[in-house]
Design an enzyme around this catalytic site. Structure first.
Site, PDB file in Angstrom:
ATOM      1  N   CYS A 150       0.826  -1.209   0.000  1.00 54.83           N
ATOM      2  CA  CYS A 150       0.000   0.000   0.000  1.00 54.83           C
ATOM      3  C   CYS A 150       0.860   1.259   0.000  1.00 54.83           C
ATOM      4  CB  CYS A 150      -0.944  -0.022   1.183  1.00 54.83           C
ATOM      5  SG  CYS A 150      -0.309  -0.935   2.569  1.00 54.83           S
ATOM      6  N   THR A 151       2.051   1.178   0.612  1.00 52.90           N
ATOM      7  CA  THR A 151       2.953   2.340   0.592  1.00 52.90           C
ATOM      8  C   THR A 151       3.422   2.606  -0.828  1.00 52.90           C
ATOM      9  OG1 THR A 151       3.725   1.759   2.777  1.00 52.90           O
ATOM     10  CG2 THR A 151       5.091   3.284   1.528  1.00 52.90           C
TER      11      THR A 151
END
Ligand SMILES: [Zn+2]
Lengths: 182, 443
Positions: free
Chosen positions: B211-212
């Protein structure tokens, strides 16, 4: 302290010493996955499918959540266990298109233990529970599908409607989702 | 009379001083003799795995030490970027096999040395190939390859009634480098810590949360990972899998990650960094390779001659800031998946009548096993086979017909091994079937 070679017993050299019953042994990954699979303790919402029972390294997990936003849906994940298991996690993809903040259109799944937090003591069972949890508690803070995450944060009611619409088969935010009701 | 015995040949005098006289550091069973030099030069067969940075050094060191029967295996071809440290290669060799060019160079340069190249993967050969060697030296950069060769040499071990036959041990001398750090170790499969026993020493690859990299990239590496993990499979510009050795592929990744970096105001993205992240390259330092290869070659010499007790068993070397080196004994793990699997022998009276369900019954009911839901697998003709597993419905359905088959009908032979996983033991257990009738009688 052993002494490995005495010059008198110069073994080898072409004539392979006939070792009784030398068969190819399974790899460490194979031994470990056999144990993981044999001891899978699936929640009642989950099921596995092994297309080839001799190949324990590739299989599918089917999750049918019985509560939360995604109850009544049926979601298929593919697992590919590599030769470096359990040093490296298996590769897991979601094969069902799903409107979910932590799963994108290509089936990538944002679950920490599938990447940065994987440890060799974890098992296939840990991943199953992790995936199941994603359906019970979608996490808007670590989004892969940012639009879905924003809707979940700002309007839970709309999010629920979108999930339902997607599971029945239809467009949500310009993207078509295949029907995946069980 | 070999080259080593020729009195006019002074080339090996320095080795004679070590091998033909006793000394305080010798192995207790060392018997000085001119035959030892002869063994090195004619009898002793060494396999060098990898002909890269460490491999070039190893081949040169071993050949100059007097070893003549050397094989080298490497699947890679020579690239421009190798030439600064892989000194057996020249500009004209770019595109040729590392193993072949390295072997030809050594054979031409060092009189009498016979290096045999193998331009292929280690996995392309089976046990009959690996069994011919006395010692195997690894200069590898991959954990998967290390674990594979480790598993291969462990599978060559011969146990008689649970006792290891020491003549089946083929030592591994393993070297590794990362920039200014390196390590060298000696593994006696079945006797000392193996690669799998010490897997914790190899840090897992650095990975970033998905997700980063998808939403909040902060580092140039995040942008590259994004393009590699998400954009490539999605756009798949050439309809094939990403190949880190293809400059066109790296170029594409570079271009796309640059766009992404600009979008998020991230600086510091370079072509080299892209190569590094995609291929997980750690910069190689020639001097580290030289030090580690020298240590490995010395260990090979000690093992081959017994002139000195081998290193026990793991040396680390670090010259990032000054020089630091330290040797300690890595410990063999009792529950190592690779090397602690001493097979448990099960005698079978009548394998043509003895059914799989009889074996399972034995595992569940005999006092020494008392298993609950054993899952049984084996390897037949090199292929994995699941014999029976009751806990997984889809496997149970497809394997239950095996229960009423005899061991012979299932393709299991005298000395075949069956792997058993069960809740009651911490790791998969290996059973060795011992048929009390010969195969001939069964026909
Ligand atoms: Zn081990």
């Amino acid at each position: 302290m052993i002494k490995l070679f005495s010059l008198k017993q110069q073994k080898k050299d072409g004539e392979a010493s006939p070792r009784s019953g030398n068969q190819k042994k399974p790899s460490a990954a194979q031994l470990r996955i056999a144990k993981d699979i044999n001891e899978l303790n699936l929640p009642k919402t989950c099921n596995t499918e092994f297309p080839d029972p001799d190949d324990l390294l590739s299989f599918k997990l089917i999750i049918c959540p019985d509560e939360g936003f995604y109850r009544t849906g049926r979601f298929v994940f593919s697992f590919k266990v590599g030769p470096n298991y359990p040093h490296e996690p298996p590769k897991v993809k979601c094969e069902t298109q799903v409107y979910h903040p932590n799963i994108d259109q290509q089936g990538n799944v944002c679950l920490n233990i599938l990447r940065e937090d994987w440890k060799p003591v974890l098992t296939i069972n840990s991943i199953v529970y992790g995936l199941q949890y994603l359906f019970l508690e979608p996490n808007a803070e670590d989004p892969l599908n940012k639009e879905a995450a924003d809707v979940l944060t700002n309007n839970r009611r709309l999010f629920e409607q979108n999930v339902q619409k997607a599971m029945r088969g239809g467009f949500v935010g310009g993207i078509y989702f295949d029907r995946c009701l069980k | 009379m070999g080259d080593s015995q020729d009195p006019l040949n002074k080339r090996w005098d320095h080795l004679r001083k070590i091998l033909e006289r006793p000394g305080p550091f010798c192995h207790p069973e060392f018997e000085p003799s001119p035959e030892i030099l002869d063994f090195i030069m004619t009898g002793c067969k060494i396999l060098v795995i990898g002909a890269g940075g460490l491999g070039c050094e190893l081949l040169k060191d071993l050949a100059l030490m007097g070893f003549k029967q050397i094989h080298v295996i490497d699947m890679d071809i020579i690239e421009l970027s190798n030439l600064n440290r892989q000194f057996l290669f020249r500009h004209k060799d770019i595109g040729s096999s590392k193993a072949e060019v390295a072997a030809a160079f050594i054979n031409k340069r060092i009189a009498g040395c016979q290096v045999t190249p193998h331009f292929c993967k280690i996995q392309d050969y089976d046990e009959s190939f690996y069994r011919q060697f006395h010692i195997i030296v690894c200069g590898l950069d991959s954990i998967v390859a290390r674990r594979w060769i480790n598993g291969m040499l462990i599978s060559l071990l011969n146990y008689e009634d649970g006792v290891l036959d020491q003549s089946s041990v083929i030592p591994i001398v393993d070297g590794g480098t990362e920039g200014f750090k390196g390590n060298a170790r000696v593994i006696l499969p079945g006797l000392s810590a193996c690669i799998d026993c010490t897997l914790d020493l190899y840090p897992p690859q650095i990975t970033y949360p998905l997700c980063t990299i998808a939403n909040t990239p902060r580092l140039p590496e995040h942008c590259i990972e994004y393009v590699k993990v998400i954009q490539w499979p999605k756009e798949n510009p050439w309809g094939i899998q990403l190949d880190g050795d293809d400059p066109q592929h790296i170029g594409w990744i570079y271009e796309k990650s640059m766009e992404r970096a600009l979008q998020f105001n991230i600086t510091g993205l370079t072509y080299r960094l892209v190569q590094g992240v995609v291929k997980h390259i750690i910069p190689a330092v020639a001097s580290t390779n030289a030090v580690i290869a020298a240590v490995c070659a010395t260990e090979v010499f000690k093992l081959a001659t017994s002139c000195c007790i081998p290193m026990n068993n793991y040396m680390v070397f670090n010259d990032v800031d000054g020089i630091y080196t330290y040797t300690y004994e890595a410990e063999k793990k009792d529950n190592c998946l690779a090397c602690s699997q001493v097979p448990y022998t099960i005698p079978i009276k009548d394998p043509a009548k003895y059914k799989l369900k009889d074996l399972i019954e034995l595992l569940c009911e005999s006092a020494s096993f008392q298993m609950k839901n054993p899952g049984l697998t084996t390897v037949i003709d090199g292929k994995n086979k699941t014999l029976y597993m009751s806990t997984i419905k889809s496997i149970e359905e497809k394997t239950k017909e095996n229960l009423s088959k005899s061991l012979v009908d299932l393709g299991l032979r005298d000395n075949s091994e069956v792997m058993v996983a069960d809740l009651t033991s911490p790791s998969t257990m290996v059973l060795k079937l011992k048929y009390l009738v010969s195969d001939v009688e069964m026909e």
